[in-house]
Design a protein around this motif. Structure first.
Motif, PDB file in Angstrom:
ATOM      1  N   TRP A  27      40.547  44.055  30.452  1.00  0.00           N
ATOM      2  CA  TRP A  27      40.011  42.929  31.207  1.00  0.00           C
ATOM      3  C   TRP A  27      40.480  41.568  30.702  1.00  0.00           C
ATOM      4  CZ3 TRP A  27      36.239  39.739  28.808  1.00  0.00           C
ATOM      5  CH2 TRP A  27      35.652  40.251  27.645  1.00  0.00           C
ATOM      6  N   HIS A  28      41.313  41.559  29.672  1.00  0.00           N
ATOM      7  CA  HIS A  28      42.001  40.327  29.300  1.00  0.00           C
ATOM      8  C   HIS A  28      43.355  40.299  30.020  1.00  0.00           C
ATOM      9  CE1 HIS A  28      39.198  40.653  25.867  1.00  0.00           C
ATOM     10  NE2 HIS A  28      39.239  39.334  25.893  1.00  0.00           N
ATOM     11  N   MET A  29      43.869  39.128  30.220  1.00  0.00           N
ATOM     12  CA  MET A  29      45.146  38.984  30.903  1.00  0.00           C
ATOM     13  C   MET A  29      46.264  39.647  30.111  1.00  0.00           C
ATOM     14  SD  MET A  29      46.527  35.476  32.625  1.00  0.00           S
ATOM     15  CE  MET A  29      46.062  34.548  31.184  1.00  0.00           C
ATOM     16  N   ALA A  30      47.133  40.344  30.802  1.00  0.00           N
ATOM     17  CA  ALA A  30      48.281  40.981  30.159  1.00  0.00           C
ATOM     18  C   ALA A  30      49.171  39.906  29.541  1.00  0.00           C
ATOM     19  CB  ALA A  30      49.067  41.806  31.168  1.00  0.00           C
ATOM     20  N   VAL A  31      49.752  40.227  28.402  1.00  0.00           N
ATOM     21  CA  VAL A  31      50.594  39.258  27.698  1.00  0.00           C
ATOM     22  C   VAL A  31      51.692  38.716  28.607  1.00  0.00           C
ATOM     23  CG1 VAL A  31      52.205  38.957  25.780  1.00  0.00           C
ATOM     24  CG2 VAL A  31      50.113  40.275  25.441  1.00  0.00           C
ATOM     25  N   GLU A  32      52.344  39.608  29.329  1.00  0.00           N
ATOM     26  CA  GLU A  32      53.471  39.207  30.165  1.00  0.00           C
ATOM     27  C   GLU A  32      53.041  38.442  31.416  1.00  0.00           C
ATOM     28  OE1 GLU A  32      52.418  43.531  31.138  1.00  0.00           O
ATOM     29  OE2 GLU A  32      52.625  42.254  29.349  1.00  0.00           O
ATOM     30  N   GLU A  33      51.737  38.358  31.694  1.00  0.00           N
ATOM     31  CA  GLU A  33      51.247  37.652  32.871  1.00  0.00           C
ATOM     32  C   GLU A  33      50.883  36.199  32.590  1.00  0.00           C
ATOM     33  OE1 GLU A  33      50.483  38.738  36.363  1.00  0.00           O
ATOM     34  OE2 GLU A  33      52.207  39.863  35.616  1.00  0.00           O
ATOM     35  N   HIS A  34      50.864  35.799  31.335  1.00  0.00           N
ATOM     36  CA  HIS A  34      50.391  34.455  30.999  1.00  0.00           C
ATOM     37  C   HIS A  34      51.214  33.355  31.677  1.00  0.00           C
ATOM     38  CE1 HIS A  34      47.817  36.428  28.115  1.00  0.00           C
ATOM     39  NE2 HIS A  34      47.315  35.263  27.739  1.00  0.00           N
ATOM     40  N   GLN A  35      52.520  33.485  31.659  1.00  0.00           N
ATOM     41  CA  GLN A  35      53.339  32.431  32.251  1.00  0.00           C
ATOM     42  C   GLN A  35      53.189  32.401  33.761  1.00  0.00           C
ATOM     43  OE1 GLN A  35      55.090  30.011  30.402  1.00  0.00           O
ATOM     44  NE2 GLN A  35      54.889  29.118  32.459  1.00  0.00           N
ATOM     45  N   ALA A  36      53.113  33.577  34.382  1.00  0.00           N
ATOM     46  CA  ALA A  36      52.928  33.626  35.832  1.00  0.00           C
ATOM     47  C   ALA A  36      51.594  32.999  36.229  1.00  0.00           C
ATOM     48  CB  ALA A  36      52.998  35.075  36.321  1.00  0.00           C
ATOM     49  N   TYR A  37      50.570  33.242  35.432  1.00  0.00           N
ATOM     50  CA  TYR A  37      49.259  32.636  35.663  1.00  0.00           C
ATOM     51  C   TYR A  37      49.364  31.109  35.607  1.00  0.00           C
ATOM     52  CZ  TYR A  37      44.685  30.893  33.986  1.00  0.00           C
ATOM     53  OH  TYR A  37      43.535  30.170  33.779  1.00  0.00           O
ATOM     54  N   CYS A  38      49.999  30.603  34.575  1.00  0.00           N
ATOM     55  CA  CYS A  38      50.148  29.154  34.425  1.00  0.00           C
ATOM     56  C   CYS A  38      50.936  28.560  35.587  1.00  0.00           C
ATOM     57  CB  CYS A  38      50.837  28.826  33.107  1.00  0.00           C
ATOM     58  SG  CYS A  38      49.870  29.253  31.645  1.00  0.00           S
ATOM     59  N   ASP A  39      52.000  29.242  35.975  1.00  0.00           N
ATOM     60  CA  ASP A  39      52.825  28.757  37.085  1.00  0.00           C
ATOM     61  C   ASP A  39      52.015  28.694  38.377  1.00  0.00           C
ATOM     62  OD1 ASP A  39      54.967  28.596  35.343  1.00  0.00           O
ATOM     63  OD2 ASP A  39      55.907  30.454  36.036  1.00  0.00           O
ATOM     64  N   GLU A  40      51.192  29.702  38.620  1.00  0.00           N
ATOM     65  CA  GLU A  40      50.402  29.733  39.850  1.00  0.00           C
ATOM     66  C   GLU A  40      49.342  28.641  39.861  1.00  0.00           C
ATOM     67  OE1 GLU A  40      48.782  31.019  43.587  1.00  0.00           O
ATOM     68  OE2 GLU A  40      50.745  30.808  42.626  1.00  0.00           O
ATOM     69  N   VAL A  41      48.655  28.451  38.751  1.00  0.00           N
ATOM     70  CA  VAL A  41      47.632  27.403  38.698  1.00  0.00           C
ATOM     71  C   VAL A  41      48.281  26.032  38.893  1.00  0.00           C
ATOM     72  CG1 VAL A  41      45.917  26.256  37.246  1.00  0.00           C
ATOM     73  CG2 VAL A  41      46.037  28.752  37.293  1.00  0.00           C
ATOM     74  N   ARG A  42      49.420  25.815  38.279  1.00  0.00           N
ATOM     75  CA  ARG A  42      50.096  24.519  38.430  1.00  0.00           C
ATOM     76  C   ARG A  42      50.627  24.342  39.859  1.00  0.00           C
ATOM     77  NH1 ARG A  42      51.945  25.412  32.653  1.00  0.00           N
ATOM     78  NH2 ARG A  42      50.665  23.916  31.496  1.00  0.00           N
ATOM     79  N   ARG A  43      51.043  25.427  40.485  1.00  0.00           N
ATOM     80  CA  ARG A  43      51.466  25.341  41.892  1.00  0.00           C
ATOM     81  C   ARG A  43      50.299  24.899  42.763  1.00  0.00           C
ATOM     82  NH1 ARG A  43      51.265  27.921  46.681  1.00  0.00           N
ATOM     83  NH2 ARG A  43      49.820  29.506  45.880  1.00  0.00           N
ATOM     84  N   LEU A  44      49.146  25.519  42.538  1.00  0.00           N
ATOM     85  CA  LEU A  44      47.959  25.171  43.314  1.00  0.00           C
ATOM     86  C   LEU A  44      47.522  23.740  43.044  1.00  0.00           C
ATOM     87  CD1 LEU A  44      45.985  28.502  42.847  1.00  0.00           C
ATOM     88  CD2 LEU A  44      47.127  27.718  44.932  1.00  0.00           C
ATOM     89  N   LYS A  45      47.706  23.300  41.810  1.00  0.00           N
ATOM     90  CA  LYS A  45      47.360  21.918  41.460  1.00  0.00           C
ATOM     91  C   LYS A  45      48.157  20.940  42.314  1.00  0.00           C
ATOM     92  CE  LYS A  45      46.678  19.101  37.319  1.00  0.00           C
ATOM     93  NZ  LYS A  45      46.664  19.143  35.831  1.00  0.00           N
ATOM     94  N   GLU A  46      49.420  21.245  42.550  1.00  0.00           N
ATOM     95  CA  GLU A  46      50.264  20.385  43.376  1.00  0.00           C
ATOM     96  C   GLU A  46      49.914  20.501  44.857  1.00  0.00           C
ATOM     97  OE1 GLU A  46      54.388  21.042  42.661  1.00  0.00           O
ATOM     98  OE2 GLU A  46      54.265  20.573  40.517  1.00  0.00           O
TER      99      GLU A  46
END
Length: 282
Positions: free
Chosen positions: A52-71
């Motif tokens: 239930w913690h985020m997969a290590v390899e998903e961290h960057q994709a998560y950040c990219d998606e949140v920043r996309r939504l921010k824009e």
């Protein structure tokens, strides 16, 4: 700086961890609820992971998606990138240094696990897991287990570097049904007082978290009324969060939480946004 006293929430989960909806679906729910600030805080024990913690390899994709939504939603809602990071003794300490590669806007430091190096268990997953863990690690000694939980909170506050202290008395999630301990006992109140002092010394914001009310039937938010009074006496700032795992809970019980804060003596909420603390009058 003051912001419009409409709702804000900096504790939000999505399908990147154990949430039930995509980040964009959570943004849509926040807009419908009238939120002015939405912070994403996926569960993380980077550079480790769990079911239930985020997969290590998903961290960057998560950040990219949140920043996309921010824009995409700029001008309609302020979206913030964060992590809810676990303190696990000898393994993980919530800190900005640990997450430097992702440049988060904020970090929530939380304790979910207690136990020892041979057997760790979550205090908030299921009643069965909690009862089994107390029996296995602490030989059924509830006071020892609960005291260890608060000791872990204090260790996190001393060693960590984060913005918000998450659900400070999560250990009481199942106490209503299991009747493991009394919050009126002097030993328990001493643990609360010591932990409130640690929050103050750490200089972080404490969240008033309504998630347990909605998902587990806890009668009040975290922290308890007594705990919140101790925080107020020390001058610890607070923010209201929903710990939302699904869209319908994005602003759950917020009216209750605001009155709850006022009853404890608070006159304003504090919201960390883009490196500064904004205040919301109550």
């Amino acid at each position: 700086m003051e912001i419009n006293p409409v709702m804000t929430n900096l504790h939000t989960h999505s399908t990147f961890c154990d949430g039930k909806a995509s980040p964009e679906e959570m943004v849509q729910a926040a807009l419908e609820a009238g939120l002015s600030v939405l912070g994403f805080s996926s569960h993380s024990i980077y550079p480790f992971s769990s079911d239930w913690h985020m997969a290590v390899e998903e961290h960057q994709a998560y950040c990219d998606e949140v920043r996309r939504l921010k824009e995409v939603y700029a001008g309609r809602i302020e979206i913030q990138l964060g992590f809810e990071t676990d303190y696990i003794s000898g393994m993980c300490v919530p800190s900005f240094e640990r997450y430097a590669a992702f440049s988060p806007d904020f970090i929530i430091g939380s304790v979910h696990y207690i136990g020892d190096e041979n057997y760790r268990f979550a205090v908030d997953n299921t009643r069965e897991e909690l009862s089994r863990g107390i029996e296995r690690v602490y030989n059924g000694n509830v006071r020892e287990a609960v005291s260890h939980y608060f000791a872990c909170e204090r260790e996190m506050l001393q060693k960590g570097d984060f913005t918000i202290a998450g659900h400070l008395d999560l250990v009481r999630k199942f106490n209503g049904s299991l009747q493991l301990f009394s919050e009126a006992d002097s030993w328990y109140r001493q643990e609360v007082k010591a932990t409130a002092q640690a929050v103050f010394k750490a200089g972080v914001i404490a969240e008033i978290n309504t998630g347990g009310m909605v998902r587990a039937g806890v009668p009040t938010p975290y922290p308890s009324p007594y705990f919140l009074e101790q925080l107020h006496e020390l001058g610890v700032p607070v923010t209201v969060t929903s710990d939302a795992h699904s869209p319908e809970h994005i602003s759950a019980k917020f009216d209750f939480a605001r009155e709850y804060a006022k009853k404890a003596g608070y006159k304003e909420l504090s919201v960390p946004v883009s490196g500064s603390i904004r205040t919301i009058p109550l």
